[in-house]
Write a protein that holds these residues in place. Structure first.
Motif, PDB file in Angstrom:
ATOM      1  N   ASP A 151      11.202   7.151  -9.408  1.00  0.00           N
ATOM      2  CA  ASP A 151       9.974   7.260  -8.643  1.00  0.00           C
ATOM      3  C   ASP A 151      10.305   7.491  -7.169  1.00  0.00           C
ATOM      4  OD1 ASP A 151      10.882   4.749  -7.981  1.00  0.00           O
ATOM      5  OD2 ASP A 151       9.005   3.718  -8.363  1.00  0.00           O
ATOM      6  N   GLU A 152       9.290   7.774  -6.412  1.00  0.00           N
ATOM      7  CA  GLU A 152       9.460   8.123  -4.994  1.00  0.00           C
ATOM      8  C   GLU A 152       9.994   6.951  -4.176  1.00  0.00           C
ATOM      9  OE1 GLU A 152       9.172  11.208  -3.706  1.00  0.00           O
ATOM     10  OE2 GLU A 152       8.898  11.772  -5.797  1.00  0.00           O
ATOM     11  N   LYS A 153       9.643   5.730  -4.552  1.00  0.00           N
ATOM     12  CA  LYS A 153      10.113   4.564  -3.803  1.00  0.00           C
ATOM     13  C   LYS A 153      11.634   4.459  -3.863  1.00  0.00           C
ATOM     14  CE  LYS A 153       5.947   2.037  -5.032  1.00  0.00           C
ATOM     15  NZ  LYS A 153       5.406   0.950  -5.828  1.00  0.00           N
ATOM     16  N   MET A 158      14.226   4.849  -0.771  1.00  0.00           N
ATOM     17  CA  MET A 158      15.153   3.750  -0.470  1.00  0.00           C
ATOM     18  C   MET A 158      16.580   4.262  -0.375  1.00  0.00           C
ATOM     19  SD  MET A 158      15.188   0.593   0.140  1.00  0.00           S
ATOM     20  CE  MET A 158      16.137  -0.881   0.097  1.00  0.00           C
ATOM     21  N   ILE A 159      16.988   5.109  -1.295  1.00  0.00           N
ATOM     22  CA  ILE A 159      18.354   5.663  -1.272  1.00  0.00           C
ATOM     23  C   ILE A 159      18.557   6.493  -0.010  1.00  0.00           C
ATOM     24  CG2 ILE A 159      19.903   7.291  -2.435  1.00  0.00           C
ATOM     25  CD1 ILE A 159      18.662   6.239  -5.089  1.00  0.00           C
ATOM     26  N   LYS A 160      17.566   7.301   0.333  1.00  0.00           N
ATOM     27  CA  LYS A 160      17.661   8.127   1.551  1.00  0.00           C
ATOM     28  C   LYS A 160      17.840   7.246   2.786  1.00  0.00           C
ATOM     29  CE  LYS A 160      14.826  11.070   4.385  1.00  0.00           C
ATOM     30  NZ  LYS A 160      13.457  11.206   4.757  1.00  0.00           N
ATOM     31  N   GLU A 161      17.060   6.172   2.882  1.00  0.00           N
ATOM     32  CA  GLU A 161      17.153   5.284   4.047  1.00  0.00           C
ATOM     33  C   GLU A 161      18.471   4.506   4.066  1.00  0.00           C
ATOM     34  OE1 GLU A 161      15.291   5.233   6.701  1.00  0.00           O
ATOM     35  OE2 GLU A 161      14.058   6.799   5.802  1.00  0.00           O
ATOM     36  N   LEU A 162      18.953   4.121   2.893  1.00  0.00           N
ATOM     37  CA  LEU A 162      20.219   3.390   2.839  1.00  0.00           C
ATOM     38  C   LEU A 162      21.389   4.284   3.264  1.00  0.00           C
ATOM     39  CD1 LEU A 162      19.760   1.336  -0.434  1.00  0.00           C
ATOM     40  CD2 LEU A 162      19.910   0.442   1.889  1.00  0.00           C
ATOM     41  N   ASN A 196       0.844  -1.178   0.000  1.00  0.00           N
ATOM     42  CA  ASN A 196       0.000   0.000   0.000  1.00  0.00           C
ATOM     43  C   ASN A 196       0.891   1.243   0.000  1.00  0.00           C
ATOM     44  OD1 ASN A 196      -2.235   1.583   0.252  1.00  0.00           O
ATOM     45  ND2 ASN A 196      -3.018   0.545   2.080  1.00  0.00           N
ATOM     46  N   ASP A 197       0.534   2.290  -0.716  1.00  0.00           N
ATOM     47  CA  ASP A 197       1.370   3.491  -0.790  1.00  0.00           C
ATOM     48  C   ASP A 197       1.629   4.111   0.575  1.00  0.00           C
ATOM     49  OD1 ASP A 197       1.787   3.326  -3.466  1.00  0.00           O
ATOM     50  OD2 ASP A 197       0.247   4.784  -4.030  1.00  0.00           O
ATOM     51  N   ILE A 229       4.581   2.095   2.356  1.00  0.00           N
ATOM     52  CA  ILE A 229       5.880   1.982   1.684  1.00  0.00           C
ATOM     53  C   ILE A 229       7.013   2.673   2.439  1.00  0.00           C
ATOM     54  CG2 ILE A 229       7.141   2.712  -0.393  1.00  0.00           C
ATOM     55  CD1 ILE A 229       4.767   1.700  -1.988  1.00  0.00           C
ATOM     56  N   PRO A 230       6.868   3.921   2.902  1.00  0.00           N
ATOM     57  CA  PRO A 230       8.000   4.533   3.624  1.00  0.00           C
ATOM     58  C   PRO A 230       8.449   3.708   4.832  1.00  0.00           C
ATOM     59  CG  PRO A 230       6.367   6.195   3.077  1.00  0.00           C
ATOM     60  CD  PRO A 230       5.774   4.871   2.724  1.00  0.00           C
ATOM     61  N   GLU A 231       7.492   3.251   5.617  1.00  0.00           N
ATOM     62  CA  GLU A 231       7.841   2.441   6.787  1.00  0.00           C
ATOM     63  C   GLU A 231       8.471   1.116   6.367  1.00  0.00           C
ATOM     64  OE1 GLU A 231       5.650   0.387  10.645  1.00  0.00           O
ATOM     65  OE2 GLU A 231       4.479   1.608   9.262  1.00  0.00           O
ATOM     66  N   TYR A 232       7.949   0.518   5.336  1.00  0.00           N
ATOM     67  CA  TYR A 232       8.473  -0.752   4.856  1.00  0.00           C
ATOM     68  C   TYR A 232       9.905  -0.603   4.337  1.00  0.00           C
ATOM     69  CZ  TYR A 232       8.404  -5.390   2.882  1.00  0.00           C
ATOM     70  OH  TYR A 232       8.692  -6.700   2.605  1.00  0.00           O
ATOM     71  N   ILE A 233      10.174   0.479   3.630  1.00  0.00           N
ATOM     72  CA  ILE A 233      11.522   0.724   3.122  1.00  0.00           C
ATOM     73  C   ILE A 233      12.493   0.963   4.274  1.00  0.00           C
ATOM     74  CG2 ILE A 233      12.937   2.411   1.857  1.00  0.00           C
ATOM     75  CD1 ILE A 233      10.723   2.497  -0.236  1.00  0.00           C
ATOM     76  N   GLN A 234      12.051   1.679   5.302  1.00  0.00           N
ATOM     77  CA  GLN A 234      12.911   1.885   6.480  1.00  0.00           C
ATOM     78  C   GLN A 234      13.266   0.545   7.121  1.00  0.00           C
ATOM     79  OE1 GLN A 234      10.656   4.492   8.969  1.00  0.00           O
ATOM     80  NE2 GLN A 234      11.338   6.350   7.912  1.00  0.00           N
ATOM     81  N   LEU A 235      12.277  -0.312   7.286  1.00  0.00           N
ATOM     82  CA  LEU A 235      12.535  -1.629   7.876  1.00  0.00           C
ATOM     83  C   LEU A 235      13.475  -2.453   6.997  1.00  0.00           C
ATOM     84  CD1 LEU A 235       8.963  -2.559   9.119  1.00  0.00           C
ATOM     85  CD2 LEU A 235      10.954  -2.093  10.537  1.00  0.00           C
ATOM     86  N   LEU A 236      13.270  -2.394   5.723  1.00  0.00           N
ATOM     87  CA  LEU A 236      14.104  -3.136   4.784  1.00  0.00           C
ATOM     88  C   LEU A 236      15.554  -2.654   4.859  1.00  0.00           C
ATOM     89  CD1 LEU A 236      14.097  -5.201   2.440  1.00  0.00           C
ATOM     90  CD2 LEU A 236      13.718  -3.284   0.906  1.00  0.00           C
ATOM     91  N   ALA A 237      15.732  -1.345   4.846  1.00  0.00           N
ATOM     92  CA  ALA A 237      17.080  -0.775   4.866  1.00  0.00           C
ATOM     93  C   ALA A 237      17.768  -1.005   6.208  1.00  0.00           C
ATOM     94  CB  ALA A 237      17.019   0.714   4.552  1.00  0.00           C
TER      95      ALA A 237
END
Length: 185
Positions: free
Chosen positions: A117-119, A123-127, A83-84, A87-95
């Motif tokens: 795209d924003e995803k 992702m780059i920001k979190e990494l 879900n859009d 996604i931010p929370e999921y990317i943080q957890l992934l990174a």
């Protein structure tokens, strides 16, 4: 004489009506309902066959399983199904969790579809926030990413073609990266 015989034959009736004609309430032919049903079934079959042929010719990948079939590398996440809002929370957890546990010092990201795209930006920001990663590069080509420990490939489902994945797989077979992961968006 012949003309006279011909006129006489034309004037006389060669047949007689035995019974009066009767009209039925419903027409005997054409059977419209039967024609409509058969036409509908034929149209449906032609439609299904044409869609199948179009998909075979087009070669677009629509599932992460299809990506996995052509690239023999782990898909770390499928963000296309998220879900859009999540996604931010999921990317943080992934990174912070999954990639941090690999303790990678340098990392290259290759955007297979060349879409910004924003995803990907998130992702780059979190990494960049992961302390163990000393160097992070957004590679434009696969050879640029060759010297890095890990390569993450962004692949957007629905815009990747089968032949593109086959070519990418051939290029990745030359890689010496310790880890190659795919992130579908």
């Amino acid at each position: 004489l012949e003309i006279l015989k011909l006129r006489e034959a034309q004037a006389s009736l060669p047949w007689d009506i035995i019974t009066e004609t009767t009209l039925l309430d419903t027409p005997v032919a054409p059977e419209r309902r039967k024609i409509a049903i058969i036409s509908g079934i034929i149209g449906l079959i032609i439609g299904i066959i044409s869609c199948y042929i179009k998909e075979l010719i087009d070669g677009t990948i629509y599932t992460k399983d299809d990506i996995n079939k052509y690239l023999n590398f782990e898909i770390i996440s499928d963000l296309s199904s998220k879900n859009d809002i999540d996604i931010p929370e999921y990317i943080q957890l992934l990174a912070k969790c999954k990639l941090k546990e690999l303790s990678v010092k340098n990392l290259a990201i290759y955007n297979f579809n060349n879409n910004n795209d924003e995803k990907e930006k998130l992702m780059i920001k979190e990494l960049k926030n992961i302390s163990s990663i000393k160097e992070l590069v957004l590679a434009k080509t696969i050879p640029e990413a060759m010297d890095f420990e890990m390569l993450i490939i962004f692949a957007k489902i629905g815009s990747v073609k089968r032949n593109q994945l086959q070519i990418l797989n051939e290029k990745l077979n030359f890689q010496t990266n310790k880890y190659i992961r795919i992130l579908t968006t």
